[in-house]
Motif scaffolding. Structure first.
Motif, mmCIF file in Angstrom:
data_model
loop_
_atom_site.group_PDB
_atom_site.id
_atom_site.type_symbol
_atom_site.label_atom_id
_atom_site.label_comp_id
_atom_site.label_asym_id
_atom_site.label_seq_id
_atom_site.Cartn_x
_atom_site.Cartn_y
_atom_site.Cartn_z
ATOM 1 N N LEU A 307 27.179 34.271 43.738
ATOM 2 C CA LEU A 307 27.372 35.641 43.264
ATOM 3 C C LEU A 307 28.250 36.426 44.232
ATOM 4 O O LEU A 307 29.148 37.163 43.831
ATOM 5 C CB LEU A 307 26.003 36.300 43.132
ATOM 6 N N ASP A 308 27.994 36.244 45.535
ATOM 7 C CA ASP A 308 28.679 37.051 46.545
ATOM 8 C C ASP A 308 30.140 36.671 46.714
ATOM 9 O O ASP A 308 30.957 37.508 47.102
ATOM 10 C CB ASP A 308 27.975 36.905 47.897
ATOM 11 N N GLY A 310 32.322 36.247 44.655
ATOM 12 C CA GLY A 310 33.178 37.067 43.818
ATOM 13 C C GLY A 310 33.345 38.487 44.304
ATOM 14 O O GLY A 310 34.301 39.162 43.916
ATOM 15 N N THR A 311 32.415 38.967 45.143
ATOM 16 C CA THR A 311 32.511 40.371 45.559
ATOM 17 C C THR A 311 33.469 40.563 46.726
ATOM 18 O O THR A 311 33.941 41.674 46.947
ATOM 19 C CB THR A 311 31.143 40.929 45.983
ATOM 20 N N LEU A 314 36.819 41.878 45.802
ATOM 21 C CA LEU A 314 36.671 43.261 45.346
ATOM 22 C C LEU A 314 36.561 44.196 46.540
ATOM 23 O O LEU A 314 37.143 45.283 46.562
ATOM 24 C CB LEU A 314 35.440 43.422 44.460
ATOM 25 N N ALA A 381 35.610 37.030 39.649
ATOM 26 C CA ALA A 381 34.277 37.602 39.852
ATOM 27 C C ALA A 381 33.343 37.207 38.721
ATOM 28 O O ALA A 381 32.180 36.855 38.945
ATOM 29 C CB ALA A 381 34.371 39.119 39.956
ATOM 30 N N TYR B 193 29.971 44.418 37.008
ATOM 31 C CA TYR B 193 29.952 43.746 38.297
ATOM 32 C C TYR B 193 31.356 43.286 38.689
ATOM 33 O O TYR B 193 31.735 43.357 39.856
ATOM 34 C CB TYR B 193 28.999 42.544 38.210
ATOM 35 N N ALA B 194 32.134 42.838 37.698
ATOM 36 C CA ALA B 194 33.415 42.205 38.013
ATOM 37 C C ALA B 194 34.578 43.191 38.077
ATOM 38 O O ALA B 194 35.631 42.844 38.570
ATOM 39 C CB ALA B 194 33.730 41.114 36.991
ATOM 40 N N PRO B 196 36.117 46.138 39.830
ATOM 41 C CA PRO B 196 35.924 46.985 41.009
ATOM 42 C C PRO B 196 36.166 48.451 40.674
ATOM 43 O O PRO B 196 36.968 48.761 39.790
ATOM 44 C CB PRO B 196 36.957 46.469 41.999
ATOM 45 N N PHE B 198 37.681 50.760 42.265
ATOM 46 C CA PHE B 198 39.023 51.305 42.483
ATOM 47 C C PHE B 198 39.944 50.983 41.317
ATOM 48 O O PHE B 198 40.762 51.803 40.914
ATOM 49 C CB PHE B 198 39.613 50.808 43.806
#
Lengths: 401, 427
Positions: A307-308, A310-311, A314, A381, B193-194, B196, B198
């Protein structure tokens, strides 16, 4: 186990328990179509990364388009901010030069104007030579969509497709190394806390609480800003030091999540009968911790890990959106998806939309600039999210309903 | 319950001290000139190069005193070791801040400064001073106090949106599991979630601007500012840009006097309330309209994580025995869902909201930057902008403030949980 009376003519060969477990996990993972889709996307990204790493795809400082007619040499263009001189030849087709380092001003390129300046100054560019691997959206279309095959992120022209392809390996590298290191440290710390209990646990978990009460992105901002000020100026151009600072800054922030996750899992695992049995048969503490407890409490780490991953792009994108690019990377533009999409959207806001107000005839919105990096980010993500979901179904027996 | 609350409140102390210690470690890791800069708000004076008795240098370069160290012009072989050939003012500053004392003493002094709101001054040459000239040289705590009400207004509006969206939608997707509403909420949470903040925020802003572009023919002005403001600016910025939006003001005055500097308003600091106090109801409405879109974007990201937890906890509760018993006893389905199951899954929702609160507040620098709003997040975003200069005083100050808010929010959540859970409340 092996002496079970099998009914068949030959005794069946049971695979090694680890292999058996893997096969079972894969069996349950396979039944989740969305998880397979996510896995396919991630594998495609890995493939692109390998392909881009193997082939020298140009990504930066490549003039995307060059013009034959751009006015007299050394004549400053009207409406152009700042001082610069035009160093291009006056006649004949321009040979697009491949610069190694980006010049301080994008206008130093042959014909390398920002698109808004073309709009404002009204110069027409009769011939556009697009090198290979660049996107060609509709040329000079009517407003508000359409335009040339330029990509201007952070005011330096680059090849968008090449940049995205080259960016896949850096994106994967940052994500995997940050989350991997964070998970490893968190796993060790959390397992230690959960296993030994008492004062050790209390102390470690208080530290984890402290780290968790600082918002991730603010913490990263502070750490990266402090690192960039504290490192000597000579380290600024060093790829290794910059990468280490970026990864290290994130890891400092990242490990506590895993420590808490693993600790709560270890608390249940350490009460299991097999741990008791190991203890009764005289196993040392280290052996119990590393052979029995950690392998059995590691599955939520896999889920959270996927999960992380993908972050991270971002977050890097959010930092780049706040103009942190030069602090994070050794040179900009840097092939990282978060960075690319962040700079394209901030360019969109800053330059192009303003030009829409000032331009009398119309304006061009370079939609391809933020659409493709944004899609890359989005699919990355979302695919790791799908994988994480499928992994949860496959690894956690309670979720299989 | 009160012993529980007291014990929980006591746990706040080590966390707060730990957070301050972390910022202290980071602060100490900075080179001394940056520490001075973040505390005194201006660069150390350049023109003082000290010729002390130990300094064997004949001519010092007066312009080279960036970090208190002078460069020797003649003879060039003389290096200037630390402590010699230093500018005396620099040394006074270092002494006054105690930067050469032992670390534990510095730590105590830092903690004292933190809790007495001596967070330094806004640097005159930083990005903050560049964008908000009125903040240059002000104490960081004052600057943050001016900006905080904007952030609180935005946070409360988005919290309302989050709660109004997440709880009913999560419950509905658990009750109608795998039906269209569940799939829709799944898509909502995956995409939230996907995407962002910004990217989403910028696209929203760009969309608003494009929609109301003069060329498109929808050249609409704000209803209460027909002369000046295009309607797309109504959805960004915290205040109207044009002075034409204030009928009855003297020509040239950009804001009414109670919004001093165009930054903070009096007497409460909350623009929504102050506008009502000063008899400007439209400005109050205006300031709410301006934070609707950013609040929606923030809520989208937070709802995405919250929704899954609400749904899962609701699913778990719905399978419990007492729900089955209630159903078997003929209790209407709406009562079962709303009172029996919903009330019990509310505890989990509140806990998760407390856990996601850090991520929720962490989104504020980005969102306020995207929508060009006033606020602590925007202050932090600007202060972190290295072009022309990072302002460490503001960065540390606003990080500490955000963290304190989060610690307080977690405390409130735990107390609320205790109140809602009869086992804790009565036991």
């Amino acid at each position: 186990m092996a002496s079970a009376p099998w009914s068949g003519p030959r005794p069946m060969r049971r695979p090694h328990p680890k292999v058996d477990q893997l096969q079972r996990t894969w069996y349950f993972f396979r039944r989740n179509t969305l998880g397979l889709v996510g896995l396919g996307i991630v594998l495609t990204i890995v493939g692109i990364a390998a392909y881009a790493a193997a082939l020298p795809i140009p990504w930066t400082s490549v003039p995307i388009w060059c013009a034959t007619d751009y006015g007299p040499a050394d004549a400053p263009l009207t409406g152009y901010p700042g001082n610069y001189t035009q160093v291009c030849p006056t006649t004949g087709p321009i040979v697009c030069t491949y610069e190694v380092t980006p010049p301080p001003n994008a206008a130093d390129f042959c014909g390398g104007l920002w698109y808004k300046d073309i709009v404002r100054s009204g110069i027409s560019f009769p011939s556009i030579i697009a090198p290979t691997l660049s996107f060609s959206p509709p040329v000079a279309g009517p407003m508000p969509l359409g335009g040339l095959s330029t990509s201007s992120g952070s005011r330096t022209l680059y090849n968008l497709a090449g940049m995205l392809a080259r960016g896949s390996d850096w994106t994967l590298f940052y994500s995997l190394s940050i989350v991997g290191l964070g998970a490893l440290i968190g796993l060790l710390v959390g397992a230690t806390a959960g296993f030994y209990g008492g004062r050790t646990e209390e102390a470690i978990m208080r530290v984890v609480d402290i780290f968790l009460s600082i918002p991730t992105i603010l913490f990263v901002i502070v750490v990266v800003a402090v690192l960039s000020a504290a490192l000597p100026a000579s380290a600024g151009g060093n790829l290794f030091v910059k990468t280490l600072a970026l990864v290290g800054g994130f890891v400092v922030v990242w490990w506590p999540f895993y420590a808490r996750l693993v600790r709560s899992q270890v608390l249940t695992v350490r009460e299991q009968k097999y741990v008791e049995a190991a203890r009764a048969s005289g196993a040392r503490e280290g052996r119990i911790l590393f052979r029995h407890i950690i392998p059995n409490s590691v599955y939520p780490v896999f889920i959270q890990f996927s999960l992380d991953v993908g972050t991270i792009p971002l977050l890097i994108g959010a930092l780049a959106f706040l103009d942190f690019g030069p602090l994070l990377f050794v040179s900009t533009p840097w092939p990282e998806w978060g960075y690319i999409s962040a700079t394209s959207v901030s360019d969109l806001q800053g330059d192009f939309l303003n030009s829409c107000y000032t331009a009398a005839t119309g304006c061009v919105i370079p939609w391809w600039q933020f659409l493709f990096p944004g899609l890359a980010l989005f699919f990355f993500a979302i695919s790791v999210n799908l994988i994480s979901d499928a992994l949860r179904d496959a690894l956690d027996p309670r979720m299989r309903r | 319950m009160w012993t529980y609350v007291a014990r929980r409140a006591l746990l706040v102390v080590p966390v707060v001290m730990g957070v301050v210690t972390i910022t202290f470690v980071l602060f100490t890791a900075l080179p001394i000139p940056y520490q001075l800069l973040s505390h005194y708000g201006a660069p150390t004076p350049k023109q003082h190069c000290g010729y002390s008795k130990q300094c064997t240098c004949a001519t010092l370069d007066p312009t080279s005193v960036h970090d208190g160290q002078c460069t020797c012009i003649s003879p060039p072989t003389v290096t200037t070791p630390t402590g010699i050939c230093q500018n005396p003012v620099y040394h006074e500053y270092v002494d006054a801040l105690g930067l050469e004392k032992p670390i534990p003493e510095q730590w105590l002094a830092y903690i004292y400064r933190t809790f007495t709101f001596q967070w330094g001054n806004v640097s005159n040459y930083s990005t903050v001073a560049h964008y908000y000239p009125k903040l240059a040289g002000e104490p960081v705590a004052t600057a943050i106090a001016w900006e905080l009400p904007y952030t609180l207004e935005l946070a409360s509006l988005s919290l309302v949106i989050i709660l109004v969206l997440a709880i009913p939608l999560g419950n509905a997707s658990a009750v109608y599991r795998n039906r269209p509403i569940d799939q829709a909420s799944r898509i909502l949470s995956f995409s939230g979630y996907a995407l962002p903040a910004f990217l989403l925020g910028s696209l929203v802003v760009a969309g608003v601007i494009l929609a109301f572009l003069p060329h498109t023919g929808f050249d609409v002005k704000s209803p209460w500012c027909p002369a000046g403001e295009p309607i797309d600016q109504e959805f960004t910025y915290s205040l109207p840009i044009s002075s034409a939006c204030y009928p009855g003001l003297a020509v040239g005055a950009s804001y009414p006097g109670w919004i001093s500097n165009g930054i903070h308003s009096t007497p409460t600091g909350f623009l929504t309330i102050d506008a009502l106090i000063h008899g400007d109801p439209w400005l109050s409405l205006d300031s709410i309209i301006r934070i609707i879109l950013p609040a929606l974007v923030i809520a989208y990201g937070t709802v995405a994580t919250l929704l899954r937890f609400v749904r899962n906890s609701m699913l778990e509760v719905m399978n419990l025995d007492f729900v089955r018993t209630a159903r078997a006893g003929g209790v209407p389905e709406s009562t079962v869902v709303g009172r029996h199951a919903g009330r019990n899954s509310l505890n989990v929702t509140i806990t998760v909201l407390g856990l996601t609160f850090a991520a929720f507040l962490g989104g504020f620098p980005i969102i306020e930057d995207v929508f060009k709003l006033n606020g602590v997040g925007e202050l932090l975003a600007i202060a972190a902008d290295p072009n022309p200069a990072v302002d460490f005083g503001v960065i540390f100050g606003s990080t500490i403030l955000f963290t304190f808010i989060i610690v307080a929010a977690n405390l409130i959540v735990d107390v609320l949980y205790a109140y809602l859970d009869p086992r804790v409340r009565l036991g």
